[in-house]
Design a protein around this motif. Structure first.
Motif, mmCIF file in Angstrom:
data_model
loop_
_atom_site.group_PDB
_atom_site.id
_atom_site.type_symbol
_atom_site.label_atom_id
_atom_site.label_comp_id
_atom_site.label_asym_id
_atom_site.label_seq_id
_atom_site.Cartn_x
_atom_site.Cartn_y
_atom_site.Cartn_z
ATOM 1 N N MET A 1 0.707 -1.127 0.163
ATOM 2 C CA MET A 1 0.051 0.010 0.075
ATOM 3 C C MET A 1 0.864 1.359 0.012
ATOM 4 O O MET A 1 0.410 2.446 0.229
ATOM 5 N N GLY A 2 2.053 1.070 -0.264
ATOM 6 C CA GLY A 2 3.022 2.137 -0.365
ATOM 7 C C GLY A 2 3.970 2.402 0.705
ATOM 8 O O GLY A 2 3.761 1.854 1.747
ATOM 9 N N MET A 3 4.922 3.341 0.455
ATOM 10 C CA MET A 3 6.317 3.355 1.526
ATOM 11 C C MET A 3 6.323 4.917 1.747
ATOM 12 O O MET A 3 6.465 5.730 0.731
ATOM 13 N N LEU A 4 6.396 5.200 2.944
ATOM 14 C CA LEU A 4 6.540 6.713 3.176
ATOM 15 C C LEU A 4 7.941 6.882 3.761
ATOM 16 O O LEU A 4 8.581 5.833 4.597
ATOM 17 N N PRO B 1 18.988 2.175 0.873
ATOM 18 C CA PRO B 1 17.632 1.777 1.335
ATOM 19 C C PRO B 1 17.057 3.049 2.368
ATOM 20 O O PRO B 1 15.932 2.994 2.656
ATOM 21 N N HIS B 2 17.971 3.881 2.804
ATOM 22 C CA HIS B 2 17.548 4.724 3.755
ATOM 23 C C HIS B 2 16.641 5.993 3.157
ATOM 24 O O HIS B 2 16.046 6.681 3.861
ATOM 25 N N TRP B 3 16.725 5.966 1.678
ATOM 26 C CA TRP B 3 16.012 7.032 1.012
ATOM 27 C C TRP B 3 14.917 6.412 0.358
ATOM 28 O O TRP B 3 14.288 7.162 -0.709
ATOM 29 N N ALA B 4 14.620 5.263 0.421
ATOM 30 C CA ALA B 4 13.331 4.443 -0.468
ATOM 31 C C ALA B 4 12.049 4.936 0.111
ATOM 32 O O ALA B 4 11.683 5.399 1.120
ATOM 33 N N SER B 5 11.133 5.354 -0.905
ATOM 34 C CA SER B 5 9.892 5.506 -0.916
ATOM 35 C C SER B 5 9.088 5.525 -1.980
ATOM 36 O O SER B 5 9.590 5.036 -3.157
ATOM 37 N N THR B 6 7.694 5.518 -2.039
ATOM 38 C CA THR B 6 6.742 5.162 -3.046
ATOM 39 C C THR B 6 6.856 6.480 -4.028
ATOM 40 O O THR B 6 6.838 7.583 -3.420
#
Length: 417
Positions: free
Chosen positions: A212-215, A339-344
Motif C-alpha cells: 500500500m506504499g512506503m513513506l 535503502p535509507h532514502w527509499a519511498s513510493t
C-alpha cells in the motif's frame, strides 16, 4: 570551447538568479527536510540559512550529494522528487556563488501534505525502544526494523486514497512501509512478542510489505491520483513496518499513521501491487554480479505509482518495459541505491502498459568489502530468499478494462502462491 563561451556570455550579461528564481526549487527539493521538525539537522527554509552555509551548500550540490533522492533523471516523470535538473542546479549554484542575495526575511513554505477531513488516525502501540546501536535479529531481512499490526475491525471493505505518517522522531525513522493483512497472521506475531511490535519485516506470507506504499525521508505523506485506491479487505489489520536508524541512545518509538479513506459512494479503481523481483540469491564473500528478472503482463494495466524494495547488498537497480514490437522504455532507475532514502514514487501521469509487455528488472549486487553498506565486514558468504522478493520494484496498477479487474486480482494471487 562552446561550453566555456556560453558561460562567458552569461556572466558578461551580468545574470545572477534572484531569490524568486530559486525559491521554488528550495521549497520542493530542500525545505521538505531542512525545516523545523524535519529530518535534517539544520534549517534551509530561509534565505538567510543558505547565505550562512553557502560554501557548504554549493559543494554538496555541485557533487550531487544533495538532494539525496534516489531515482535517476532518465525514467518516466515522477512527482516532486528526483535529482536536480541541470537548469535548477546551475541556478542554485550561480545564486550561492553570488552570495545568496535575498530580501530581508525571505523564506519558503515547504511542500507538505496536510491531514484530510476523511483521514482516520491510528497510533502505534508504545513500548518498543529504538536501541542505541544496531542489533542483529533472527530475521536476515529485518535489520533495524520493527513491525506493528494495527487492527481496523472493518466489517466492510475499505479503500485508502492516501497515507500520512506523523512522528517526533523524523531523524531516527527513515521509512514506513504499509500493507493490509486480512489473515490475522500479523496480529498473532505482534501479540507473541514483547515489547510492542515484532522483529520481522512487514511481509505477511506472500503479500509484500509496502503493497500500500512506503513513506520515506522527505515524503511522509502521499495521496493517490483521483479515481484510484488501495483495497483493504474485511477484518484487516494495517501492517506498518518501521525502519529506523539508531542515534547512539535509546529512543521510545512513537508515531501515528493516517489513512485517507474514500467515501463509500466514490467510484474507485482498485490498485494491485505487481512485484517484479529476484526471489532468492546466493552471494559468495567478495562477489559482485548482475542479476536479471522478467515478468510479462497479461492485461492492459495503468500504473500510477512505483515502490522500490532493496537490501544493503544492492548497488543499483533499473526497470525497463519492452513493448510488443521490441521497443524499450526505461521506467525507473536507481543508479546509487541506498535503502535509507527509499519511498513510493507517484507518476506525474498514469502509464498504460499493454498486455504482452515484458518488464525487465536489472540488479547489480555487491557482497564485497568495498560495499560501504555491507552488513558484514569482512564479507561472508550469503544466502537470501523470500516469497516477496529479495530485491525488486512494485508497480501499483489497475486494470484498464473494468471487466478484467477480478481476473487481474486473481492473477496476482496466483503469482504469490
Amino acid at each position: 570551447m562552446l561550453e566555456l563561451a556560453t558561460v562567458l556570455v552569461v556572466h558578461a550579461a551580468g545574470f545572477t538568479p534572484e531569490w524568486k528564481d530559486v525559491a521554488p526549487i528550495i521549497a520542493s527539493q530542500c525545505a521538505t527536510c531542512h525545516s523545523p521538525g524535519g529530518e535534517a539537522p539544520f534549517r534551509l527554509d530561509r534565505a538567510s540559512d543558505f547565505a550562512a552555509r553557502r560554501t557548504f551548500s554549493a559543494a554538496v550540490i555541485e557533487q550531487d550529494l544533495m538532494p539525496p533522492w534516489l531515482p535517476g533523471q532518465d525514467g518516466i516523470p515522477i512527482h516532486g522528487r528526483g535529482p536536480l535538473s541541470s537548469k535548477d542546479k546551475e541556478a542554485l549554484l550561480a545564486w550561492l556563488n553570488a552570495g545568496a542575495p535575498h530580501p530581508k526575511g525571505a523564506a519558503v513554505r515547504p511542500d507538505v501534505v496536510t491531514s484530510s477531513d476523511d483521514a482516520v488516525t491510528f497510533a502505534l502501540e508504545e513500548g518498543f525502544d529504538i536501541p542505541a546501536e544496531s542489533e542483529i535479529t533472527l530475521h536476515a531481512h529485518a535489520h533495524n526494523v520493527r513491525t506493528f499490526a494495527i487492527p481496523l475491525v472493518n466489517d466492510e471493505p475499505l479503500f485508502v486514497r492516501g497515507l500520512r505518517w506523523v512522528t517526533p522522531l523524523n531523524n531516527a525513522i527513515h521509512g514506513v512501509a504499509v500493507s493490509a493483512d486480512p489473515t490475522g497472521q500479523a496480529e498473532v506475531a505482534d501479540e507473541l512478542e514483547s515489547p510492542a511490535g515484532y522483529h520481522m519485516s512487514g511481509d505477511v506470507g506472500s503479500v509484500p510489505s509496502g503493497s500500500m506504499g512506503m513513506l520515506g525521508v522527505g515524503a511522509r505523506a502521499f495521496t493517490l491520483p483521483e479515481g484510484f485506491g488501495f483495497r483493504v479487505p474485511i477484518g484487516s489489520a494495517i501492517v506498518t513496518e518501521v525502519a529506523y536508524r539508531p542515534v547512539g541512545r535509546e529512543l521510545p518509538l512513537t508515531g501515528s499513521l493516517e489513512l485517507e479513506l474514500a467515501h463509500p459512494e466514490d467510484e474507485l479503481r482498485p490498485l494491485e501491487s505487481v512485484m517484479i523481483m529476484k526471489p532468492w540469491m546466493k552471494l559468495a564473500a567478495g562477489e559482485r554480479r548482475k542479476e536479471v528478472a522478467e515478468l510479462i503482463i497479461p492485461f492492459d494495466i495503468e500504473v500510477v505509482a512505483m515502490t522500490p524494495r532493496g537490501d544493503h547488498y544492492l548497488r543499483s537497480m533499473s526497470l525497463e518495459a519492452i513493448g510488443l514490437e521490441g521497443e524499450r522504455r526505461l521506467l525507473v532507475s536507481y543508479p546509487d541505491w541506498d535503502p535509507h532514502w527509499a519511498s513510493t514514487e507517484l507518476l506525474v501521469e498514469p502509464l498504460v502498459l499493454q498486455a504482452g509487455t515484458r518488464l525487465e528488472l536489472e540488479l547489480n549486487v555487491d557482497n564485497s568489502d568495498d560495499n560501504p553498506r555491507n552488513l558484514k565486514y569482512p564479507a561472508e558468504d550469503l544466502t537470501l530468499g523470500r516469497f516477496t522478493g529479495v530485491d525488486g520494484i512494485m508497480l501499483h496498477a489497475a486494470a484498464v478494462n473494468p471487466d478484467e479487474e477480478e481476473d487481474f486480482q486473481l492473477w496476482q494471487q496466483m503469482r504469490r502462491r
